[in-house]
Scaffold this motif. Structure first.
Motif, mmCIF file in Angstrom:
data_model
loop_
_atom_site.group_PDB
_atom_site.id
_atom_site.type_symbol
_atom_site.label_atom_id
_atom_site.label_comp_id
_atom_site.label_asym_id
_atom_site.label_seq_id
_atom_site.Cartn_x
_atom_site.Cartn_y
_atom_site.Cartn_z
ATOM 1 N N GLN A 135 85.604 33.823 38.504
ATOM 2 C CA GLN A 135 86.534 33.301 40.894
ATOM 3 C C GLN A 135 87.249 34.372 40.315
ATOM 4 O O GLN A 135 87.325 35.168 42.047
ATOM 5 N N ASN A 169 87.846 27.782 25.769
ATOM 6 C CA ASN A 169 87.944 27.708 27.338
ATOM 7 C C ASN A 169 86.465 28.182 27.901
ATOM 8 O O ASN A 169 87.635 28.456 28.130
ATOM 9 N N PRO A 170 85.884 27.221 28.137
ATOM 10 C CA PRO A 170 85.336 27.789 29.486
ATOM 11 C C PRO A 170 85.718 27.943 30.748
ATOM 12 O O PRO A 170 85.153 28.875 31.276
ATOM 13 N N ASP A 171 86.944 27.108 31.005
ATOM 14 C CA ASP A 171 87.261 27.103 32.315
ATOM 15 C C ASP A 171 88.261 28.112 32.219
ATOM 16 O O ASP A 171 88.303 28.441 33.781
ATOM 17 N N ASP A 172 88.526 28.762 31.541
ATOM 18 C CA ASP A 172 89.581 29.847 31.365
ATOM 19 C C ASP A 172 88.097 30.976 31.732
ATOM 20 O O ASP A 172 88.685 31.776 33.036
ATOM 21 N N ASP A 173 87.204 30.730 31.121
ATOM 22 C CA ASP A 173 86.319 32.421 31.188
ATOM 23 C C ASP A 173 85.821 32.120 33.365
ATOM 24 O O ASP A 173 85.958 33.080 33.637
ATOM 25 N N LEU A 174 85.522 30.335 33.748
ATOM 26 C CA LEU A 174 85.602 30.258 35.125
ATOM 27 C C LEU A 174 86.811 30.440 36.445
ATOM 28 O O LEU A 174 86.683 31.451 37.551
ATOM 29 N N ARG A 175 87.639 30.377 35.699
ATOM 30 C CA ARG A 175 88.496 31.317 36.664
ATOM 31 C C ARG A 175 88.539 33.044 36.489
ATOM 32 O O ARG A 175 88.914 32.574 37.571
#
Length: 145
Positions: free
Chosen positions: A86, A77-83
């Motif tokens: 950040q 899940n790339p969103d987890d990496d982005l979070r």
């Protein structure tokens, strides 16, 4: 450790390397375990059972008995990496702000060094028995008798 992952290692030896674990030397076992650990740590083992045999067996027995078993959580899940990125950036900004508040300026550090050098000089003068005037500018601990 070999003892923590012995079941997975032995299964990997038999199924992937086609080696009987009972017939190899201790030295060869260590070398093969090093290969296993390398693949384990880089997540390049060919099957999920080589990571956690007990969990795999529980999953398989549940499937055999007809229970619904959700697929293993191995999706990316790339969103987890982005979070996470950040959060790390916001943490580093906060820590930089704290560092700016706690660090002294160059002038303050130079003043501290000058005072420390004067204290050392006064201490040496006292050791040599020299008379140090109170107005010298360096405050030393004074003991009154």
């Amino acid at each position: 450790s070999l003892y923590n992952k012995e079941q997975e290692f032995r299964t990997w030896l038999v199924e992937e390397r086609k080696i009987n674990p009972e017939t190899i030397t201790k030295d060869q076992t260590k070398k093969e375990f090093a290969k296993f650990v390398e693949d384990y740590n880089t997540a390049t083992l060919p099957h999920e059972k080589f990571y956690d045999m007990t969990r795999y067996e529980i999953r398989m027995s549940a499937l055999r008995s007809g229970e619904f078993v959700p697929p293993p959580e191995d999706s990316y899940n790339p969103d987890d990496d982005l979070r996470a990125l950040q959060q790390a950036q916001s943490q580093s900004k906060k820590s930089k702000k704290n560092e700016e508040e706690t660090f002294m300026s160059k002038e303050q550090l130079q003043e501290l060094r000058r005072v420390q050098a004067e204290r050392v000089e006064v201490g040496k003068m006292k050791l040599l028995g020299m008379d140090v005037k109170q107005s010298f500018g360096v405050r030393m601990d004074v003991t009154y008798e």
